[in-house]
Design a protein around this motif. Structure first.
Motif, PDB file in Angstrom:
ATOM      1  N   LEU A  32       0.818  -1.212   0.000  1.00 42.76           N
ATOM      2  CA  LEU A  32       0.000   0.000   0.000  1.00 42.76           C
ATOM      3  C   LEU A  32       0.852   1.261   0.000  1.00 42.76           C
ATOM      4  O   LEU A  32       0.604   2.196  -0.783  1.00 42.76           O
ATOM      5  N   VAL A  33       1.855   1.309   0.865  1.00 45.58           N
ATOM      6  CA  VAL A  33       2.718   2.490   0.926  1.00 45.58           C
ATOM      7  C   VAL A  33       3.494   2.645  -0.383  1.00 45.58           C
ATOM      8  O   VAL A  33       3.681   3.769  -0.877  1.00 45.58           O
ATOM      9  N   ALA A  34       3.917   1.540  -0.975  1.00 44.34           N
ATOM     10  CA  ALA A  34       4.600   1.619  -2.271  1.00 44.34           C
ATOM     11  C   ALA A  34       3.675   2.193  -3.334  1.00 44.34           C
ATOM     12  O   ALA A  34       4.091   3.011  -4.172  1.00 44.34           O
ATOM     13  N   ALA A  35       2.404   1.803  -3.290  1.00 41.89           N
ATOM     14  CA  ALA A  35       1.440   2.352  -4.250  1.00 41.89           C
ATOM     15  C   ALA A  35       1.270   3.850  -4.056  1.00 41.89           C
ATOM     16  O   ALA A  35       1.122   4.610  -5.030  1.00 41.89           O
ATOM     17  N   PRO A  41       2.884  13.280  -4.599  1.00 46.83           N
ATOM     18  CA  PRO A  41       4.087  13.907  -5.164  1.00 46.83           C
ATOM     19  C   PRO A  41       5.275  13.824  -4.208  1.00 46.83           C
ATOM     20  O   PRO A  41       5.111  13.924  -2.984  1.00 46.83           O
ATOM     21  N   ALA A  42       6.445  13.641  -4.757  1.00 46.97           N
ATOM     22  CA  ALA A  42       7.664  13.598  -3.942  1.00 46.97           C
ATOM     23  C   ALA A  42       8.078  15.015  -3.566  1.00 46.97           C
ATOM     24  O   ALA A  42       7.907  15.954  -4.341  1.00 46.97           O
ATOM     25  N   PRO A  70       9.201   6.569  -7.239  1.00 50.63           N
ATOM     26  CA  PRO A  70       8.172   5.585  -6.900  1.00 50.63           C
ATOM     27  C   PRO A  70       8.777   4.205  -6.669  1.00 50.63           C
ATOM     28  O   PRO A  70       9.738   3.813  -7.335  1.00 50.63           O
ATOM     29  N   GLN A  71       8.189   3.492  -5.725  1.00 47.97           N
ATOM     30  CA  GLN A  71       8.714   2.189  -5.340  1.00 47.97           C
ATOM     31  C   GLN A  71       7.976   1.092  -6.116  1.00 47.97           C
ATOM     32  O   GLN A  71       6.753   1.000  -6.082  1.00 47.97           O
ATOM     33  N   GLY A 356      10.522   6.524  -1.003  1.00 52.86           N
ATOM     34  CA  GLY A 356       9.569   7.114  -1.941  1.00 52.86           C
ATOM     35  C   GLY A 356       9.413   8.611  -1.810  1.00 52.86           C
ATOM     36  O   GLY A 356       8.697   9.238  -2.602  1.00 52.86           O
ATOM     37  N   LEU A 357      10.054   9.232  -0.811  1.00 52.26           N
ATOM     38  CA  LEU A 357      10.102  10.684  -0.635  1.00 52.26           C
ATOM     39  C   LEU A 357       8.713  11.318  -0.485  1.00 52.26           C
ATOM     40  O   LEU A 357       8.444  12.390  -1.007  1.00 52.26           O
TER      41      LEU A 357
END
Length: 481
Positions: A32-35, A41-42, A70-71, A356-357
């Protein structure tokens, strides 16, 4: 014909099938966090070294968007490993906690093989008959003292295997033992007074003395502790009167086998001389642990070395021999291997978010939301923002360094003192860290106590609601005084 134990195992299995394991929950959170790193936005704040805090802190007003990172699929698969250590720099993440847990498991394996704990518990409970419930406020107060003074957290993992059997022999359940430790230390951290990892770091980052707001934090500590003690005692007495009302009743037989060696009541309850010495050394180990952490700067490596050394000493006193001592140590470590893996998974969630910033972007949005609000709305919204941030950053010191330099100056425009923002932060962090699945302390403690995460939520959610109302009331009154 199905026997009663078999029925219990089936019930336990049906219960487990309705809710995913902790491993699955944590891995899904990583996904979920990777999504979110593909959606949010970073961005980054500029950071400068703060000598008082001892690390770099964000500079308010310097947020800027940066190139996204993005991860992807491989990052998700790498996250559990990265949760233990950075695969590029080899810097430690949660590897020290995981190794400490394995050494702790080995130590407990050696001690349990001597039978000293089982016999000692039965002897102690025979003398405490009728007064067992009063252990709860005493023990919770001690854990709260550790939480409010030095942020007792990961080191509580060492106490579960010690306390849970005591509670079970007293007629309570495994969840009672877990709640005494997790809620006791947690309410201490929520009401931190001189905790260097929460109050001191956050106050320095906010530009105020850590003694500012001490009265409000004492109110939170004492009031919150009274609420939590009453809640746990009420539950424990209800379970003692009717074991079927235990939140973990379906796991009762398995827990007895795990913590009470099958619960054989016919075993001897008189300690031998050797067992008495072993129990003294066992207790002395935890006294040394508290002394080392609180005054000597010990952390995971030193605590692991303590448990290894004491395991060897106890094995020699029990005359186990090299092969039996080694086998007992390895068996004990094996019992907690799942806990060690869970710790790495939990840390992997934070790694994905950092890489992922997106943390600074979330913080910047929160800062814009509370700007210019009146005092009551400001402090309550600040509390809820810190609640949300605490799920992403379970480390109290990490959240302090991330959020306080940005959020605390906003209090000046709302007519609220900065120390109250610090109190809102630590209250939110302490509340969330009673349940957050990204915390090794929560997930690790539940795994050691054999309490499924969904059962813990069922037990603790009414308490969280009561504490939230209490915290909001205290913050609101402090804001208008």
């Amino acid at each position: 014909m199905v026997t009663e134990p078999a029925k219990t195992e089936q019930q336990s299995g049906n219960l487990a099938s309705r809710f995913p394991t902790a491993y699955t929950i944590l891995f899904l959170l990583i996904v979920l966090v990777a999504a979110l790193t593909w959606i949010i936005p970073a961005g980054k704040y500029d950071r400068v070294m703060n000598d008082a805090v001892g690390r770099e802190v964000a500079v308010a007003g310097t947020y800027k968007t940066v190139e996204a990172n993005p991860q992807g699929f491989f990052d998700v698969l790498l996250a559990p490993t990265a949760g233990f250590y950075n695969p590029d720099s080899y810097a430690a993440n949660a590897i020290d906690v995981a190794l400490f847990v394995l050494f702790l498991g080995g130590f407990l394996g050696v001690v349990n093989a001597t039978g000293s704990i089982d016999v000692g518990i039965r002897a102690a409970m025979r003398k405490m008959t009728g007064r067992e419930v009063w252990m709860i406020p005493i023990l919770m107060s001690l854990f709260a003292l550790g939480g409010t003074t030095y942020g007792m957290a990961e080191e509580t993992l060492a106490f579960y295997a010690l306390l849970i059997p005591v509670m079970m022999v007293a007629g309570f359940d495994a969840l009672t033992g877990v709640s005494i430790i997790l809620i006791g230390a947690g309410i201490g951290t929520l009401g931190s007074t001189i905790n260097p990892f929460a109050t001191v770091i956050a106050s320095n980052a906010a530009g105020v003395a850590f003694t500012d707001g001490l009265v409000v934090r004492l109110v939170l500590l004492l009031g919150g502790l009274a609420i939590c003690v009453a809640y746990v005692m009420r539950y424990a007495m209800r379970v003692k009167a009717d074991p079927a009302r235990s939140v973990v009743a379906a796991q009762a037989d398995g827990n007895k086998q795990a913590f009470l060696s099958g619960g054989n009541e016919t075993e001897a309850d008189r300690l031998s001389g050797t067992q008495s010495v072993i129990l003294i050394l066992f207790a002395a180990t935890f006294v040394a642990l508290i002394w080392g952490v609180s005054s000597q700067g010990w952390w995971m490596a030193q605590m692991g070395a303590l448990f290894l050394g004491m395991a060897i000493l106890i094995g020699l006193i029990a005359r186990m021999g090299e092969k039996r001592l080694t086998a007992n140590f390895v068996d004990g470590a094996r019992d907690l291997l799942g806990v060690a893996l869970i710790i790495g998974l939990a840390r992997g969630i934070v790694v994905i978010m950092e890489q992922g910033l997106i943390a600074d972007t979330i913080l910047n949005s929160a800062a814009q939301t509370v700007g210019g609000l009146p005092e009551l709305a400001f402090i309550n919204l600040m509390f809820w923002i810190e609640v949300a941030m605490s799920f992403l950053v379970p480390s109290s010191s990490g959240l302090a360094v991330l959020s306080m330099p940005i959020m605390a100056p906003l209090a000046d425009f709302a007519g609220v003192s900065r120390d109250l923002v610090v109190t809102a932060y630590q209250s939110a962090s302490g509340l969330v860290n009673l349940i957050t699945p990204t915390s090794a302390v929560v997930i690790g403690g539940l795994a050691i106590g054999r309490v499924p995460y969904d059962r813990w939520i069922v037990f603790v959610w009414p308490l969280l609601l009561i504490l939230t109302i209490f915290i909001s009331a205290v913050l609101s009154i402090a804001a208008i005084l």
